[in-house]
Design an enzyme around this catalytic site. Structure first.
Site, mmCIF file in Angstrom:
data_model
loop_
_atom_site.group_PDB
_atom_site.id
_atom_site.type_symbol
_atom_site.label_atom_id
_atom_site.label_comp_id
_atom_site.label_asym_id
_atom_site.label_seq_id
_atom_site.Cartn_x
_atom_site.Cartn_y
_atom_site.Cartn_z
ATOM 1 N N GLN A 1 0.840 -1.193 0.000
ATOM 2 C CA GLN A 1 0.000 0.000 0.000
ATOM 3 C C GLN A 1 0.879 1.249 0.000
ATOM 4 O O GLN A 1 1.903 1.301 0.679
ATOM 5 C CB GLN A 1 -0.929 0.006 1.217
ATOM 6 C CG GLN A 1 -1.935 -1.132 1.237
ATOM 7 C CD GLN A 1 -3.002 -1.003 0.161
ATOM 8 O OE1 GLN A 1 -3.074 -0.004 -0.554
ATOM 9 N NE2 GLN A 1 -3.840 -2.015 0.040
ATOM 10 N N GLU B 1 -0.030 -16.421 -1.129
ATOM 11 C CA GLU B 1 0.536 -15.490 -2.112
ATOM 12 C C GLU B 1 1.249 -16.270 -3.208
ATOM 13 O O GLU B 1 2.127 -17.096 -2.919
ATOM 14 C CB GLU B 1 1.514 -14.514 -1.441
ATOM 15 C CG GLU B 1 2.202 -13.558 -2.380
ATOM 16 C CD GLU B 1 1.232 -12.769 -3.250
ATOM 17 O OE1 GLU B 1 1.398 -12.787 -4.487
ATOM 18 O OE2 GLU B 1 0.294 -12.147 -2.682
ATOM 19 N N ASP C 1 -7.456 -9.196 -0.929
ATOM 20 C CA ASP C 1 -6.943 -7.895 -1.380
ATOM 21 C C ASP C 1 -6.307 -8.113 -2.743
ATOM 22 O O ASP C 1 -5.080 -8.091 -2.880
ATOM 23 C CB ASP C 1 -5.941 -7.349 -0.360
ATOM 24 C CG ASP C 1 -5.450 -5.949 -0.728
ATOM 25 O OD1 ASP C 1 -5.990 -5.362 -1.681
ATOM 26 O OD2 ASP C 1 -4.521 -5.460 -0.064
ATOM 27 N N CYS D 1 -8.530 -1.855 -4.662
ATOM 28 C CA CYS D 1 -8.029 -0.595 -5.199
ATOM 29 C C CYS D 1 -8.776 -0.177 -6.461
ATOM 30 O O CYS D 1 -8.452 0.854 -7.051
ATOM 31 C CB CYS D 1 -6.534 -0.697 -5.494
ATOM 32 S SG CYS D 1 -6.128 -1.941 -6.737
#
Length: 431
Positions: free
Chosen positions: A268, A316, A361, A388
């Site tokens: 971020q 991830e 996210d 986002c």
């Protein structure tokens, strides 16, 4: 029909995603830059597509009380809201979020949607600057023209000075084959790493750029050198780090864990709202097992483990981010497990009881259809979605609602003041 170059008078209706404002001319939609809803403007038509025209305001006939002077180029670095008073910017972003949920997700949001404000100056910890013609800076919106990144106010003054020194050093090296530089800082801005990206035809050996590490304010320099898959370190340390306690609060954090990341990993970008974003996410997680999908370097997963959550899995698939995640998770091995695989593969192969909460996210493109289906099949009681991109968020939330979830909470964060971007947090509960 509108034609390129024509100048027309328009009344601005409302904001559109991407930073332009919506107006109509004889029924045709016109997307106007440099305007504010409620204003009457003269606008020059640029590109004309089949169903929509694009224009720029060239004269303000009836100005909004929310209009303010612009110090720099509003099209540099995406600062398309710079002419709008900051409080009104937050209102516009709220409208964009609600409109996306209505149009794309086919969902009506009841109640207010708060948008968390940010300090406007020096907020960026990550930025990509491009090299062209001996200059280093952002691209001007919609072009490959270089503009001054420092003039946008997005970077700290010290960062602007560092980039000026880097540009001078590149000129001395005659390094015309540099395509761009990925810059990353920690919250305190006392660590700053540059990652050099070379053009494919580059004839300059990467080692030539090791001198950049001697520039004051630069703590590390890395570069990709094919065929290596990993960045090589040219000087200094290859990563920056923040104490987890600086993000979750010293009273809440256990131990002295650090959140480390390299310039090539996602993190971020807003130094001022980073702790606020994490503090708003954590209370929605609950006390049961949680799986953090698209975990990146572990911002949320490590924060959860550091604040006492006992059962966290972080997923991830990116090679570099996964390596940073594994390192950041090491102090919490008793409660935080790392899975270095794609979200789709993890969900498809998951066995056992479903997690109480799935935290997602994803990148700007949102979740794949397979990932959404995997989340639905997993059967978690709660999905906490950080996004986002409001368009892909609305699309994915619409799919989850159709599959049996209901929206329990929605709010937004202005991580990029003066730009059209907005970060959103949506919480869904299984019906």
């Amino acid at each position: 029909m509108l034609t390129s170059g024509a100048v027309v008078e328009l009344v601005i209706e409302k904001p559109a995603a991407g930073g332009r404002m919506i107006a109509r001319h004889d029924g045709q939609v016109v997307l106007v830059s440099g305007a504010i809803p409620g204003e009457r403007v003269r606008a020059q038509i640029g590109r004309v597509d089949r169903s929509v025209a694009y224009a720029a305001a060239v004269e303000i006939l009836g100005a909004s009380a929310d209009r303010r002077p612009v110090a720099g180029d509003p099209f540099c670095g995406g600062c398309v809201y710079a002419h709008v008073a900051y409080s009104r910017q937050l209102d516009l972003k709220r409208e964009v979020v609600l409109d996306a949920f209505r149009r794309i997700g086919k969902l009506t949001i009841d109640g207010p949607v708060p948008v968390e404000a940010s300090i406007e100056i020096g907020y960026r910890m990550r930025a990509r600057v491009h090299a062209r013609g001996g200059r280093l800076g952002f691209f001007r919106e919609g072009t490959h023209e270089i503009c001054d990144a420092a003039a946008t106010g997005q970077l700290l003054p010290e960062t602007g000075r560092v980039l000026a020194d880097v540009a001078s050093a590149l000129s001395e090296l005659r390094a015309s084959y540099v395509a761009s530089i990925e810059l990353t800082e920690n919250m305190a801005a006392d660590q700053r790493v540059l990652h050099i990206e070379l053009r494919p035809e580059s004839g300059t050996p990467p080692a030539a750029f090791s001198t950049l590490a001697r520039i004051a304010g630069v703590t590390g320099v890395t570069c990709f050198a094919p065929p290596n898959r990993d960045a090589i370190v040219l000087g200094g340390r290859p990563a920056v780090a923040d104490p987890v306690a600086a993000i979750v609060g010293a009273d809440a954090a256990e131990g002295g864990a650090m959140l480390t990341r390299r310039a090539t990993t996602f993190f971020q970008a807003n130094r001022y709202l980073l702790p606020t974003l994490v503090s708003r996410v954590i209370p929605w997680i609950g006390n049961g097992p949680v799986v953090d999908l698209y975990a990146g370097v572990g911002l949320f997963a490590v924060a959860l483990a550091a604040t006492g959550h006992a059962h966290v899995i972080a997923v991830e698939g990116d090679r570099t981010s996964g390596a940073d995640l594994a390192e950041n998770a090491r102090p919490f091995a008793d409660r935080l497990r790392v899975r270095r695989t794609s979200v789709e593969a993890f969900l498809d192969g998951y066995e056992g009881e479903p997690a109480e909460t799935l935290l997602v996210d994803p990148p700007r493109t949102g979740m794949s259809r397979e990932a959404v289906d995997g989340i639905v099949d997993h059967g978690a009681r709660r999905v906490v979605y950080v996004s986002c991109d409001v368009a892909t968020l609305a699309r994915d939330i619409g799919r989850l609602v159709q599959a049996g979830y209901a929206i329990a909470h929605l709010e937004a964060f202005d991580l990029f003041p003066n730009t059209a971007h907005v970060e959103s947090l949506a919480v869904l509960e299984r019906r």
